[in-house]
Scaffold this motif. Structure first.
Motif, PDB file in Angstrom:
ATOM      1  N   SER A  75       0.804  -1.216   0.001  1.00  0.00           N
ATOM      2  CA  SER A  75       0.054   0.079  -0.020  1.00  0.00           C
ATOM      3  C   SER A  75       0.774   1.091  -0.057  1.00  0.00           C
ATOM      4  N   TYR A 103      -2.285  -5.387   1.702  1.00  0.00           N
ATOM      5  CA  TYR A 103      -2.267  -4.367   2.741  1.00  0.00           C
ATOM      6  C   TYR A 103      -2.560  -4.623   4.133  1.00  0.00           C
ATOM      7  N   GLY A 128      19.075   0.295   2.249  1.00  0.00           N
ATOM      8  CA  GLY A 128      19.872   1.317   3.269  1.00  0.00           C
ATOM      9  C   GLY A 128      18.636   2.297   3.810  1.00  0.00           C
ATOM     10  N   ILE A 146      12.555  -8.841   1.825  1.00  0.00           N
ATOM     11  CA  ILE A 146      13.006  -7.562   1.993  1.00  0.00           C
ATOM     12  C   ILE A 146      13.474  -7.431   3.481  1.00  0.00           C
ATOM     13  N   GLY A 180       5.072   2.972   0.221  1.00  0.00           N
ATOM     14  CA  GLY A 180       6.578   3.010   0.188  1.00  0.00           C
ATOM     15  C   GLY A 180       7.355   2.114  -0.697  1.00  0.00           C
ATOM     16  N   ILE A 181       8.041   1.177  -0.238  1.00  0.00           N
ATOM     17  CA  ILE A 181       8.851   0.280  -1.246  1.00  0.00           C
ATOM     18  C   ILE A 181       8.124  -0.633  -1.826  1.00  0.00           C
ATOM     19  N   ALA A 225       6.174  -6.668   3.764  1.00  0.00           N
ATOM     20  CA  ALA A 225       5.651  -6.080   4.660  1.00  0.00           C
ATOM     21  C   ALA A 225       6.465  -6.008   5.960  1.00  0.00           C
ATOM     22  N   SER A 254      17.176  -5.671   5.650  1.00  0.00           N
ATOM     23  CA  SER A 254      17.689  -4.308   5.737  1.00  0.00           C
ATOM     24  C   SER A 254      19.196  -4.355   5.943  1.00  0.00           C
ATOM     25  N   LYS A 300      -3.617  -1.966   7.019  1.00  0.00           N
ATOM     26  CA  LYS A 300      -4.253  -0.916   7.425  1.00  0.00           C
ATOM     27  C   LYS A 300      -4.714   0.262   6.444  1.00  0.00           C
ATOM     28  N   SER A 301      -3.669   0.602   5.280  1.00  0.00           N
ATOM     29  CA  SER A 301      -4.005   1.452   4.429  1.00  0.00           C
ATOM     30  C   SER A 301      -4.795   1.139   3.284  1.00  0.00           C
ATOM     31  N   MET A 330       8.369   5.044   6.632  1.00  0.00           N
ATOM     32  CA  MET A 330       9.110   4.174   7.912  1.00  0.00           C
ATOM     33  C   MET A 330      10.057   5.156   8.539  1.00  0.00           C
ATOM     34  N   LYS A 386      15.733  -8.581  11.075  1.00  0.00           N
ATOM     35  CA  LYS A 386      16.012  -8.505   9.590  1.00  0.00           C
ATOM     36  C   LYS A 386      17.200  -9.436   9.332  1.00  0.00           C
TER      37      LYS A 386
HETATM   38  P1  NAP Z   1       6.577   1.909   5.148  1.00  0.00           P
HETATM   39  O1  NAP Z   1       6.275   2.856   3.985  1.00  0.00           O
HETATM   40  O2  NAP Z   1       6.212   1.984   6.314  1.00  0.00           O
HETATM   41  O3  NAP Z   1       5.512   0.639   4.365  1.00  0.00           O
HETATM   42  C1  NAP Z   1       5.086  -0.390   5.269  1.00  0.00           C
HETATM   43  C2  NAP Z   1       4.233  -1.328   4.573  1.00  0.00           C
HETATM   44  O4  NAP Z   1       4.092  -2.630   5.217  1.00  0.00           O
HETATM   45  C3  NAP Z   1       2.938  -0.813   4.443  1.00  0.00           C
HETATM   46  O5  NAP Z   1       2.459  -0.742   3.076  1.00  0.00           O
HETATM   47  C4  NAP Z   1       2.035  -1.353   5.563  1.00  0.00           C
HETATM   48  O6  NAP Z   1       0.774  -1.634   5.236  1.00  0.00           O
HETATM   49  C5  NAP Z   1       2.918  -2.665   5.573  1.00  0.00           C
HETATM   50  N1  NAP Z   1       2.479  -3.567   6.915  1.00  0.00           N
HETATM   51  C6  NAP Z   1       2.881  -3.030   7.911  1.00  0.00           C
HETATM   52  N2  NAP Z   1       2.545  -4.298   8.895  1.00  0.00           N
HETATM   53  C7  NAP Z   1       1.865  -4.977   8.086  1.00  0.00           C
HETATM   54  C8  NAP Z   1       1.156  -6.493   8.421  1.00  0.00           C
HETATM   55  N3  NAP Z   1       0.979  -6.516   9.617  1.00  0.00           N
HETATM   56  N4  NAP Z   1       0.583  -6.682   7.284  1.00  0.00           N
HETATM   57  C9  NAP Z   1       0.445  -6.572   6.094  1.00  0.00           C
HETATM   58  N5  NAP Z   1       1.246  -5.466   5.880  1.00  0.00           N
HETATM   59  C10 NAP Z   1       2.012  -4.601   6.558  1.00  0.00           C
HETATM   60  O7  NAP Z   1       7.877   1.155   5.048  1.00  0.00           O
HETATM   61  P2  NAP Z   1       8.780   0.960   3.824  1.00  0.00           P
HETATM   62  O8  NAP Z   1       9.984   1.893   4.105  1.00  0.00           O
HETATM   63  O9  NAP Z   1       8.306   0.795   2.430  1.00  0.00           O
HETATM   64  O10 NAP Z   1       9.287  -0.553   4.056  1.00  0.00           O
HETATM   65  C11 NAP Z   1       9.137  -1.812   3.337  1.00  0.00           C
HETATM   66  C12 NAP Z   1      10.055  -2.654   3.945  1.00  0.00           C
HETATM   67  O11 NAP Z   1      11.351  -2.490   3.724  1.00  0.00           O
HETATM   68  C13 NAP Z   1      10.001  -3.188   5.262  1.00  0.00           C
HETATM   69  O12 NAP Z   1      10.071  -4.768   5.785  1.00  0.00           O
HETATM   70  C14 NAP Z   1      11.115  -2.462   5.833  1.00  0.00           C
HETATM   71  O13 NAP Z   1      11.532  -3.059   7.182  1.00  0.00           O
HETATM   72  C15 NAP Z   1      12.043  -2.581   4.765  1.00  0.00           C
HETATM   73  N6  NAP Z   1      13.071  -1.550   4.958  1.00  0.00           N
HETATM   74  C16 NAP Z   1      12.961  -0.303   4.920  1.00  0.00           C
HETATM   75  C17 NAP Z   1      13.941   0.857   4.857  1.00  0.00           C
HETATM   76  C18 NAP Z   1      13.808   2.258   4.943  1.00  0.00           C
HETATM   77  O14 NAP Z   1      14.778   2.885   4.996  1.00  0.00           O
HETATM   78  N7  NAP Z   1      12.430   2.480   4.351  1.00  0.00           N
HETATM   79  C19 NAP Z   1      15.359   0.455   5.028  1.00  0.00           C
HETATM   80  C20 NAP Z   1      15.708  -1.014   5.029  1.00  0.00           C
HETATM   81  C21 NAP Z   1      14.386  -1.886   5.147  1.00  0.00           C
HETATM   82  P3  NAP Z   1      -0.409  -0.873   5.657  1.00  0.00           P
HETATM   83  O15 NAP Z   1       0.056   0.275   5.805  1.00  0.00           O
HETATM   84  O16 NAP Z   1      -1.474  -1.410   4.998  1.00  0.00           O
HETATM   85  O17 NAP Z   1      -0.649  -1.516   7.131  1.00  0.00           O
END
Ligand code: NAP
Length: 246
Positions: A11, A33, A185, A139, A13-14, A90, A141, A35-36, A191, A158
């Motif tokens: 829903s 998704y 990164g 995914i 971000g990545i 997720a 980290s 919540k969103s 997030m 992770k």
């Molecule tokens: P984000 O913008 O916060 O998005 C998180 C996504 O995960 C949202 O679509 C959310 O959906 C979904 N989600 C969370 N809990 C869930 C659940 N219980 N069941 C189903 N969906 C769920 O984060 P992002 O940065 O895109 O992160 C995506 C992935 O990349 C994560 O695994 C994160 O740890 C990893 N990552 C991110 C970074 C960074 O710097 N951003 C770096 C390293 C790794 P809803 O809103 O619909 O609940």
């Protein structure tokens, strides 16, 4: 026949960037998704408007709940037969001193980040094994590789995904299924919204390429690992971090 991809947490971000990338390649896209709902439905509409030939589906499921994941796969099976590609994206983060994190917070982080991937992978495998084809991308980290202070639980979850990737890749290789991880990164998504401007500037300065990552930077690696051309790559963790960990 177009392939079908399930992206968990698509829903925002990545995951959202991955969904757009797969749609651009003509695949059926399942947007999971939790919540969103509005964001997920708007992404589906955007994909359908941009790519008339692509079928997009939104499915609500909390990936940490095996029952909800099983129900999600019933919908996917009815609609597409199964998922050829699974992106376990997720995730949630939690920060604070190791001693301040409660057991409930610890369980939630592992429930979503680790058991969410286990639940979805277990549900996806019967179809992939039957088809003798599959691509699984977890995914992780860069903190799962290097560890981050005040993010011990997140880092450990992770790191678990990297171990999961390595072990499962060996088990599934004879079935024509590859399993890889991507370790982003600092990526500019919700997030990191909790970090203030100074913290973000410091992280940016620590990144050799001199900028934060964009969701599409991560999606590019996911798309490559999902491709037929990447069939000889399995069990690997690809860091997409602008050189942060070098
Ligand atoms: P984000 O913008 O916060 O998005 C998180 C996504 O995960 C949202 O679509 C959310 O959906 C979904 N989600 C969370 N809990 C869930 C659940 N219980 N069941 C189903 N969906 C769920 O984060 P992002 O940065 O895109 O992160 C995506 C992935 O990349 C994560 O695994 C994160 O740890 C990893 N990552 C991110 C970074 C960074 O710097 N951003 C770096 C390293 C790794 P809803 O809103 O619909 O609940």
């Amino acid at each position: 026949m177009p392939k079908t991809v399930l992206i968990t947490g698509a829903s925002r971000g990545i995951g959202r960037a991955c969904a757009l990338g797969f749609a651009a390649r003509g695949m059926n896209v399942v947007i999971n998704y939790n919540k969103s709902e509005a964001e997920a439905k708007s992404l589906r509409a955007e994909i359908e408007a941009a790519y008339g030939n692509v079928r997009a589906l939104t499915v609500k499921a909390d990936v940490s709940d095996a029952g909800e994941v099983s129900a999600m796969f019933e919908v996917i099976t009815a609609e597409f037969g199964g998922a050829d590609i699974l992106v376990n994206n997720a995730g949630i983060s939690i920060s604070g001193l190791f001693t301040d994190i409660t057991d409930a917070e610890r369980d939630r982080v592992f429930g979503v980040n680790v058991y969410g991937a286990f639940n979805c992978t277990r549900a996806a495998l019967p179809y992939m094994i039957h088809e003798k084809y599959g691509r699984i991308i977890n995914i992780s980290s860069m903190w799962g590789v290097s560890g981050a202070s005040c993010e011990v639980h997140y880092s450990a979850s992770k790191a678990a995904l990297i171990g999961f990737t390595r072990a499962l890749s060996k088990e599934l290789a004879p079935s024509g299924i590859t399993v890889n991880a991507v370790a982003p990164g600092v990526i500019d998504t919700d997030m990191n919204a909790r970090l203030d401007g100074d913290a973000m500037r410091a992280l940016c300065e620590e990144t050799p390429v001199g900028r934060l990552g964009a969701p599409r930077d991560v999606a590019a690696a996911v798309l490559f690992l999902s491709s037929d051309e990447a069939g000889f790559i399995t069990g690997q963790t690809v860091t997409v971090d602008g050189g942060f960990l070098m």
